[in-house]
Every structure is written in structure tokens, then in C-alpha cells.
Scaffold this active site. Structure first.
Site, mmCIF file in Angstrom:
data_model
loop_
_atom_site.group_PDB
_atom_site.id
_atom_site.type_symbol
_atom_site.label_atom_id
_atom_site.label_comp_id
_atom_site.label_asym_id
_atom_site.label_seq_id
_atom_site.Cartn_x
_atom_site.Cartn_y
_atom_site.Cartn_z
ATOM 1 C CG HIS A 137 -0.265 -0.018 2.544
ATOM 2 N ND1 HIS A 137 0.417 1.058 3.067
ATOM 3 C CD2 HIS A 137 -0.136 -1.011 3.468
ATOM 4 C CE1 HIS A 137 0.911 0.754 4.240
ATOM 5 N NE2 HIS A 137 0.601 -0.515 4.510
ATOM 6 C CG ASP A 181 1.799 -20.206 13.122
ATOM 7 O OD1 ASP A 181 2.369 -20.009 14.205
ATOM 8 O OD2 ASP A 181 2.222 -20.995 12.260
ATOM 9 C CB SER A 215 2.000 -3.441 5.622
ATOM 10 O OG SER A 215 0.814 -3.171 6.307
#
Length: 323
Positions: free
Chosen positions: A145, A265, A280
């Protein structure tokens, strides 16, 4: 006449021929990010001589010129102001809502110093995760992004930027309603690569580092299946590890929310609580192919988030060669 105009418009549109590799080096490494943008941003105000001055400016306004000289950081703004003061003011050019304005910046002389009444911010420094390196072009991508100015949400135009090696110091765990973060030390003497392009779909640059890692094939959104997958991301020991996720939904039509997933997980949830800031860009892998990257966390349920297609990132990164 209409036909001629139509043809001219067609010829003016950018034409990109994408030539990214079908197999790339997967990331997962935490990197430090430093960007010098176009100008400086107004982030606050203070009183001088008991009053606020220059109150026509607003939070998020971006000052890009002083007396028609380009501003790249706070230091350059101060230097140019000092050289161009005239009747306790200078002319500035600033941007608000994507429109340029010109006005006078009032200066207040306090002993031998001139004060603007403004708090401004120039450089941006933070961390993110490496998504991929294309070994054929040396182009790499991070985040999935854009980086934006916090007060205006405008995408930062990169004047100059670098990434650096970074080392995880620990995690602030995410809880529902309050995403946590990776906490890292940025090694500014160890440059990983430059940054030249800040896009809605990631930040891109060039590097000569190929890492000691096998290349991995890429997959389009159409190849992705619901169910098991994993992400690659740095842990508290500064090691890139695989962590299990489940893909809950797939949207091939969306620009940057192609995958909706949940972290399942146990080790990652114990370490981070869920998706955290700084994660990210972490590559998403399924059937031994890179399918995309982590981009967003669902604030109300921090175990869940969204991912972008690796094809979108590769196409954006490839524009560096086309420009």
C-alpha cells in the site's frame, strides 16, 4: 473533428509493457523506510508574542516552495527563508486538497531568530516488510500500500528515499480495537536499496541485494484457493519464518483487497496477537507460489486482514522501468 480529438487523447495515455519475472525472490524481512517528500507538512501551531500568526494555513497543508525555491525538508525551508526575508515575510506556495496556493508567510523576529508560528514535518521514517525482489530487473517492492501524509491522506511524492536493514527489538501485541506493532532498530549505515515510486499498491525501488533465498513462482488471483496458506515475516529473533493462515474469501475484481484471511498460527498469535503495524508487505504463499502480500488489519478482529495480489504489485513495480 471529434475523431481527431479522440485519437490525440488515446496517444497521450501512458502505455506500459510489463516484463516482470515469473519467479521472484520472496521477502519477509523487516526494513527501515526513509522518505523525503515534496515539501514539508504543517502539523501544528504555536503562539508568538501571545498570538497565532499565519492562521490561514491548516493542518495538513504542504509547503512546497519559498520564493519559488523548492522545499525538500525542514532544513532547506529554514535556509531559504533566512536568505529571502523581506519586511518580515516571505512568499510561499502550498498545497491543500490537490490545489496550489500562494500567500505571504509572516515572520516574527525574536532577538536574532525569526519564528513562523508553525510546527512542520519533513522526512518520514518507519518500518515495513519486504515483499519481493525481481532478480532480473533488481526492482523490489514493500508494504503493498502507499505511504500517505497523516493529516491530508495525500500520497507522498518521493523526492528521495531509501530502505535500510532493520532488527526486531520486540512486539507490541495487537488486541481487538488496538493493533500493535513490530518494534525495530533501523541500521541507517546498511542501505538495502533506494525508493523511487510510492503507489497505492506498494512502494518500489532498486536494490543490488538478492538475499540467500530460492526464487519462487508467482500465481494470479485465479489460481488461489480458499483454505490453507502461510505468510513470511520476521519474528522476534530477526528470522524470516512461515506462519499459517487461512484464506476466507477471494475477490479478483478488487484493486487491493484480493484476499481476506485469518492468522491461525499459534506461535505468531502468541508473539504478536495478530496482524501488527510493520507487517504490511509480508508475502502470502500458497502451493509454493507467491500469491500476494499482507496490506491491512481488521481493527475489530486483529487476527484477520486483507492481502493484495502479487501481480498488481509486480505491475506497479515494473512501471519504474517504463518511466
Amino acid at each position: 473533428m471529434k475523431k481527431i480529438l479522440y485519437m490525440i487523447i488515446l496517444f497521450l495515455l501512458p502505455c506500459y509493457v510489463f516484463a516482470y519475472s515469473n519467479s521472484i525472490i520472496p521477502g519477509g524481512d523487516t526494513v527501515g523506510i526513509e522518505i523525503k517528500g515534496d515539501g514539508v507538512v504543517v502539523v501544528g501551531f504555536y503562539k508568538v508574542d501571545g498570538r497565532y500568526i499565519n492562521n490561514y494555513l491548516q493542518l495538513g497543508d504542504r509547503i512546497i516552495k519559498v520564493e519559488n525555491n523548492n522545499i525538500v525538508d525542514t532544513k532547506s525551508m529554514i535556509e531559504i527563508i533566512e536568505k529571502n526575508i523581506n519586511n518580515n515575510s516571505v512568499n510561499i506556495t502550498y498545497i491543500r486538497d490537490n490545489k496550489e496556493y500562494v500567500d505571504k508567510l509572516e515572520l516574527y523576529k525574536d532577538n536574532d531568530e525569526y519564528k513562523t508560528g508553525l510546527y512542520i514535518k519533513g522526512d518520514l521514517l518507519g518500518i515495513g516488510t519486504l515483499t519481493y525482489i525481481d532478480p532480473e530487473s533488481n526492482i523490489y517492492g514493500i508494504l503493498g500500500h502507499s505511504l500517505n501524509y497523516s493529516y491530508s491522506n495525500d500520497i507522498i511524492d518521493i523526492y528521495k528515499g531509501n530502505t535500510y536493514e532493520a532488527y526486531i527489538k520486540g512486539f507490541t501485541k495487537s488486541t481487538n480495537g488496538l493493533p500493535g506493532s513490530k518494534n525495530a532498530e533501523i541500521k541507517k549505515n546498511n542501505i538495502f536499496g533506494n525508493l523511487t515510486y510510492n503507489s497505492s499498491y506498494g512502494i518500489f525501488g532498486n536494490t543490488n541485494k538478492h538475499l540467500n533465498r530460492e526464487r519462487m513462482e508467482i500465481a494470479s488471483v485465479d489460481e488461489v484457493k480458499l483454505g490453507d496458506a502461510f505468510i513470511l515475516t520476521s519474528n522476534k529473533n530477526n528470522e524470516v519464518e512461515k506462519y499459517k493462515i487461512k484464506i476466507l474469501d477471494i475477490d479478483s475484481r478488487h484493486k487491493d483487497k484480493n484476499f481476506y484471511f485469518e492468522i491461525v498460527d499459534y506461535d505468531l498469535l502468541e508473539m504478536s496477537g495478530g496482524i501488527v503495524q510493520g507487517m504490511s508487505g509480508s508475502p502470502i504463499i500458497q502451493n509454493n507460489k507467491i500469491i500476494g502480500a499482507v496490506t491491512r488489519v481488521l481493527v475489530d478482529d486483529v487476527r484477520k486482514g486483507y492481502g493484495i495480489s502479487i501481480i498488481t504489485m509486480l505491475e506497479e513495480g515494473d512501471k519504474i522501468k517504463a518511466e
